[in-house]
Each structure stands twice: as C-alpha cells, then as structure tokens.
Design an enzyme around this catalytic site. Structure first.
Site, PDB file in Angstrom:
ATOM      1  N   ASN A 194      12.502  -3.242 -10.029  1.00 27.58           N
ATOM      2  CA  ASN A 194      12.212  -2.216  -9.027  1.00 27.58           C
ATOM      3  C   ASN A 194      11.382  -2.845  -7.922  1.00 27.58           C
ATOM      4  O   ASN A 194      10.475  -3.636  -8.197  1.00 27.58           O
ATOM      5  CB  ASN A 194      11.458  -1.039  -9.636  1.00 27.58           C
ATOM      6  CG  ASN A 194      11.070   0.002  -8.588  1.00 27.58           C
ATOM      7  OD1 ASN A 194       9.948   0.018  -8.102  1.00 27.58           O
ATOM      8  ND2 ASN A 194      11.998   0.860  -8.225  1.00 27.58           N
ATOM      9  N   ARG A 210       0.416   1.089  -1.677  1.00 28.73           N
ATOM     10  CA  ARG A 210      -0.871   0.608  -1.173  1.00 28.73           C
ATOM     11  C   ARG A 210      -1.647  -0.075  -2.297  1.00 28.73           C
ATOM     12  O   ARG A 210      -1.670   0.407  -3.435  1.00 28.73           O
ATOM     13  CB  ARG A 210      -1.689   1.786  -0.641  1.00 28.73           C
ATOM     14  CG  ARG A 210      -2.975   1.372   0.085  1.00 28.73           C
ATOM     15  CD  ARG A 210      -3.890   2.550   0.284  1.00 28.73           C
ATOM     16  NE  ARG A 210      -4.495   2.986  -0.972  1.00 28.73           N
ATOM     17  CZ  ARG A 210      -4.648   4.255  -1.330  1.00 28.73           C
ATOM     18  NH1 ARG A 210      -4.226   5.226  -0.553  1.00 28.73           N
ATOM     19  NH2 ARG A 210      -5.203   4.563  -2.501  1.00 28.73           N
ATOM     20  N   TRP A 231       0.378   4.233  -6.875  1.00 29.70           N
ATOM     21  CA  TRP A 231       1.768   4.696  -6.857  1.00 29.70           C
ATOM     22  C   TRP A 231       1.865   6.046  -7.553  1.00 29.70           C
ATOM     23  O   TRP A 231       1.092   6.371  -8.447  1.00 29.70           O
ATOM     24  CB  TRP A 231       2.716   3.680  -7.501  1.00 29.70           C
ATOM     25  CG  TRP A 231       2.338   3.186  -8.875  1.00 29.70           C
ATOM     26  CD1 TRP A 231       1.681   3.849  -9.859  1.00 29.70           C
ATOM     27  CD2 TRP A 231       2.613   1.879  -9.394  1.00 29.70           C
ATOM     28  NE1 TRP A 231       1.531   3.065 -10.969  1.00 29.70           N
ATOM     29  CE2 TRP A 231       2.100   1.854 -10.726  1.00 29.70           C
ATOM     30  CE3 TRP A 231       3.260   0.753  -8.906  1.00 29.70           C
ATOM     31  CZ2 TRP A 231       2.201   0.718 -11.529  1.00 29.70           C
ATOM     32  CZ3 TRP A 231       3.363  -0.367  -9.719  1.00 29.70           C
ATOM     33  CH2 TRP A 231       2.839  -0.381 -11.018  1.00 29.70           C
ATOM     34  N   ARG A 257       7.448   7.056  -9.340  1.00 31.43           N
ATOM     35  CA  ARG A 257       7.957   5.806  -8.775  1.00 31.43           C
ATOM     36  C   ARG A 257       8.342   4.812  -9.868  1.00 31.43           C
ATOM     37  O   ARG A 257       7.875   4.868 -11.002  1.00 31.43           O
ATOM     38  CB  ARG A 257       6.916   5.182  -7.846  1.00 31.43           C
ATOM     39  CG  ARG A 257       6.532   6.049  -6.666  1.00 31.43           C
ATOM     40  CD  ARG A 257       7.737   6.402  -5.810  1.00 31.43           C
ATOM     41  NE  ARG A 257       7.364   7.105  -4.590  1.00 31.43           N
ATOM     42  CZ  ARG A 257       8.210   7.684  -3.759  1.00 31.43           C
ATOM     43  NH1 ARG A 257       9.501   7.651  -4.028  1.00 31.43           N
ATOM     44  NH2 ARG A 257       7.809   8.302  -2.670  1.00 31.43           N
ATOM     45  N   ASP A 306      -4.830   8.537   5.214  1.00 32.57           N
ATOM     46  CA  ASP A 306      -3.408   8.574   4.868  1.00 32.57           C
ATOM     47  C   ASP A 306      -2.584   9.210   5.981  1.00 32.57           C
ATOM     48  O   ASP A 306      -3.109   9.609   7.017  1.00 32.57           O
ATOM     49  CB  ASP A 306      -3.188   9.289   3.528  1.00 32.57           C
ATOM     50  CG  ASP A 306      -3.583  10.753   3.554  1.00 32.57           C
ATOM     51  OD1 ASP A 306      -3.188  11.457   4.495  1.00 32.57           O
ATOM     52  OD2 ASP A 306      -4.288  11.215   2.628  1.00 32.57           O
TER      53      ASP A 306
END
Length: 502
Positions: A171, A176, A189, A193, A284
């Site tokens: 993957n 970040r 994450w 994910r 963010d």
C-alpha cells in the site's frame, strides 16, 4: 518516458514558474509564511537553496496552481484529465464491447496497463548514499513547521509504503509524519487507510510492520497515491497509467519493500504494534488546528538518498493550498467514473472554497420526480471520500456548475427549502470537522435545485429568459465594431468575482 522530481522542477523553471531563493531562510514558520503569500497570489514554485539547519535545498508550491498540477499529470488543461478518467472507469467496470470501435478502445486501455507495469532499477539513484543505525539523523532534512501552535516539524509529501503480512500486497499512501526524535516519527493515518489495516494485521501476527518513506518523487506519483479510486490496481500501476509508463522500483536496503528508484530520499524503519506517542496538534485543511492523539511510532534505522538531493514539501490549511489545487485537477478524473456508476450525472464539481470536498455540485438530466434526491444519495455512496461531503447541490444539466452565478441562481430560483432540502442525521463524519456536535458523527444536506415537475409541484414552471439567437450571433460578429474588443468575458468575471471560471 519516466520522469523524476528534478526533471519536473526543470520543466517548471523552463516555463518561467520557478523562483530560486538564495537568502538564508528558517524552516520554522518563515518558509510557510513566504509560500502562503505566493499561494494566495497564484504565484510561482519556490526553491529555497539556503535553509537554516540543513545542507539540502527545499522546494515548495510546486503544485500551487491548477496549471502546474496539469503539467505534473502530463496534460495542459484540466479537461484533458477526463481522458484518463475514462480509462480508469473502463478498467473499474469493464463491459463487453458492442462494436469494433469499442473493442479497439478497450484494447488500447489494456495495452496502457501493460505499459504501466513497474520495472526494476539495478542502480537506483535513491541509494547513492547510505546512512545506517547510529548515523541515522532525521534532523539533516529541512523539515518545516508551518504554524506557530504546531506540535513540531513534519513530513507532508512523503509516500508511506507498507505491506500486508498475509497477502504481500503493498500500500502506498500520503500521510502526515511528526518528528519525535533524531530517529523516530509518528505517522497520522485514519483507521480505514491501508497502512492502518496493515498495522492491525501485523499486530495479530505478532510482527513488526516495515515502513518505508519515499521523499522527493515525481509529483505525478504523489497524486496517484493520494487518489482513492476504487480500482483493483496497485498504486504503482495506477501511477504508471498516469505517466504512460511503469514506475522504476528498487528494493530497500534493510526492508522487504520496494520504493521508487528515482526518489530523492528513502527512510527505512519499523513500527512495533501498540507503541504510540502523542501526535499533534497541527494546522489542517479545515483551517483550524486539529486535535492531539496517540499515533504509531516509526523507528528509523536507515536513510538513503541521492547525491545533492532536493527536499519536496507542502503544508495544509484553508484554501488556496497545494492540496486544493490537486483536488481541482483530480475532480476531472473522477467525473467519467461517476458518470459510469451514476449514469444520470452529467458533471460534478467540488469548489476549492468549500475545502475541495465539503460541498459537491452535480448536474443531471432530470427524467422523473425525485430524481435529484436519488442522484444525491447515490453520490454519497459511490466513492469513500464522498462520505465526508456535507452538502450536495443538484442542478439541471444546462447549468454551468463551475460558474457560481449560475449555481446561486438555480438555488435561489428553483428551491423551496420546505420541499427541496433534505437532511440525513448521524452519518460518518470527518473527525477534523469541528462543526458537528459529536466528533466523527454528523449530518448531510441535499439541495434539489432542479426544475420541478409534477407531482413535485402542481403549477407550471415559468419559461426561462433566453436572448434572441439571431441577435446574439449578430452581436458576436460586430463586437469589434463597437470598440469593445479588449473587454473579454474572463476580464468581466475577474472584476465581478475576483477569480476566473475554471
């Protein structure tokens, strides 16, 4: 032809959209402040050649305009990205060709897949210099801290590469990472994910999770890794479809993982399942500081890099930012996939001002009562990232969804809030969105701004105003005679709204 980061920087420079900064600059706040001012103005990419505390140059704003994002994807205009979207749509739901022409088109796509397969590099540039064990020191990287209340320095444009310990499937994601010490970083994450799933499997198997971070790759590969298209393709193959040729890979020096051979830096490490450290807060994409939460800790034991490497970075925040420019371009790739899965959708748009995913505007060819509501509900379920779209506005197919004047007219003239607005409560929600009462749980709103038909309404709809076609043609032909030839539609849009219609 394969391309790497420095070749793309050279291309941007040749197109007069790169500025080299030789003055000493600080990665603490200063670089982000300079970059943000250029982003707001739609300015050039920046290559800082003298970064305080590091011997390596830093490039930022490389994807700071939609134009440069298109160049990264090897096209000149956003509309051309729909060609790639059509290929992906065909691969996602292949159908038996109905005629010779369709058979030829499908054959071309299959040939593109063959060309997109990754190759091996036996003399990878990313491993020209190798640092192991005690020599590993992440402070050699010119990591930035964008905002004053950020918890520390970060990596933003790194490819995070992991592998499923059961299936061996790799993957590649863009997450970040926060610097914690000279040889550790936390990775942030979401639980859905791929990297997070691989970590859970490693924990069940009682194994460490191997993690490689590729820094400074061709931006095209970053966009391929960040595109959550539900196609059964590896990110490397996906990137190969973007590029038109396979991505050269090489095996890590200390891990059983493959990484882009043309990368500027490779960081090699492992995660001990269950070992976490506090990560955040950081600014963010919502325009606020996010929360502080425990995140997996990566221990790095090897760094490899090119000779005279270049560090690529970016940062999040309220648009316009590089991530918003990428989203605008990728919007075009999604469109053919949406049309294939929801056939009534003619076009869709995710405005940058709405964070590139919070508001969706879709146009349909309305065929029956309730059609707009059905289209909105289908949109929310077609791709995983659309789960977090709060507002969906549905308009008729004759509305230019990229023109805010037309969209606002449709909402204002075709919508009765008591009839045409519907809300779905307590649905999965973006945890970075503080607007909801419960973090991770919130509502969605659909707005039907289409022309109403029976039984949606019991009265006839007014006839829309349209200019006389022959007069329009006459004025077009005589425009220069009026002495107004220098006044263009683009200029009018800029004066009225401060931006061009994409």
């Amino acid at each position: 032809m394969n391309r790497n980061l420095r070749e793309f920087i050279k291309e941007v420079d040749q197109r007069k959209q790169l500025r080299r900064i030789k003055t000493l600059v600080d990665p603490e706040l200063e670089i982000a402040e300079i970059s943000n001012r250029l982003l707001q103005a739609g300015g050039p990419a920046l290559l800082f050649e003298n970064v305080k505390g590091s011997n390596f140059p830093l490039v930022v704003n490389l994807l700071g305009t939609v134009e440069r994002v298109c160049w990264a994807l090897k096209v000149e205009k956003p509309e051309e990205l729909e060609i790639l979207g059509k290929k992906l749509a065909m691969l996602q739901q292949p159908k038996p060709p109905k005629n010779i022409s369709q058979a030829i088109d499908f054959g071309k796509v299959l040939f593109d897949v063959i060309k997109a397969k990754s190759g091996n590099s036996f003399f990878p540039p990313c491993q020209q210099l190798i640092l192991k064990d005690e020599k590993v020191d992440l402070s050699i990287l010119p990591l930035i801290r964008p905002y004053p209340k950020d918890a520390g320095k970060i990596i933003t444009f790194g490819l995070v590469i992991t592998k499923d310990c059961e299936t061996g499937t790799a993957n590649v994601g863009v997450y970040r990472l926060q610097l914690q010490s000279k040889n550790t970083m936390t990775v942030h994450w979401l639980s859905v994910r791929g990297g997070a799933r691989h970590l859970r499997k490693a924990k069940e198997a009682g194994k460490k999770l191997e993690v490689a971070i590729a820094l400074g790759v061709d931006p095209l590969i970053i966009m391929a890794a960040a595109t959550p298209i539900p196609v059964d393709l590896s990110e490397w193959l996906f990137a190969g479809l973007y590029a038109g040729s396979g991505v050269p890979l090489t095996k890590c020096k200390t891990l059983n993982l493959e990484v882009p051979a043309e990368a500027e830096f490779i960081l090699e490490g492992t995660i001990n399942p269950g070992e976490v450290m506090a990560d955040g807060p950081f600014g963010d994409h919502m325009g606020y500081y996010g929360g502080k939460e425990d995140s997996p800790l990566i221990h790095f034991h090897c760094i490899t890099h090119r000779k005279e490497p270049i560090y690529l970075t970016t940062f999040s925040g309220r648009p316009p930012k590089e991530e918003a420019m990428i989203a605008i371009a990728l919007n075009r790739i999604y469109t053919p996939i949406l049309r294939q899965q929801i056939t009534e959708i003619k076009d869709f748009f995710l405005p940058m001002e709405a964070l590139s995913y919070k508001v969706a505007i879709i146009s349909i060819k309305k065929a029956y009562p309730g059609h707009a509501r059905r289209a909105a509900l289908a949109f929310w379920s077609v791709l995983p990232q659309f789960t977090y779209t709060k507002f969906v506005v549905v308009v008729d197919e004759n509305i230019n969804i990229r023109d805010p004047r037309q969209v606002m007219w449709a909402i204002s003239s075709k919508t009765d809030p008591s009839r045409d607005v519907f809300i779905i409560e307590d649905t999965p929600f973006d945890t970075l969105d503080f607007a909801s009462e419960k973090i991770g749980l919130g509502g969605r709103m659909g707005i039907d701004a289409t022309t109403k038909i029976y039984p949606e309404t019991n009265h006839e709809w007014g006839e829309p105003l349209e200019p006389d076609a022959s007069t329009t043609q006459l004025v077009d032909q005589r425009w220069s005679e009026y002495g107004l030839g220098n006044i263009t539609l683009k200029e009018v849009n800029a004066n009225l709204f401060g931006y061009d219609i994409l």
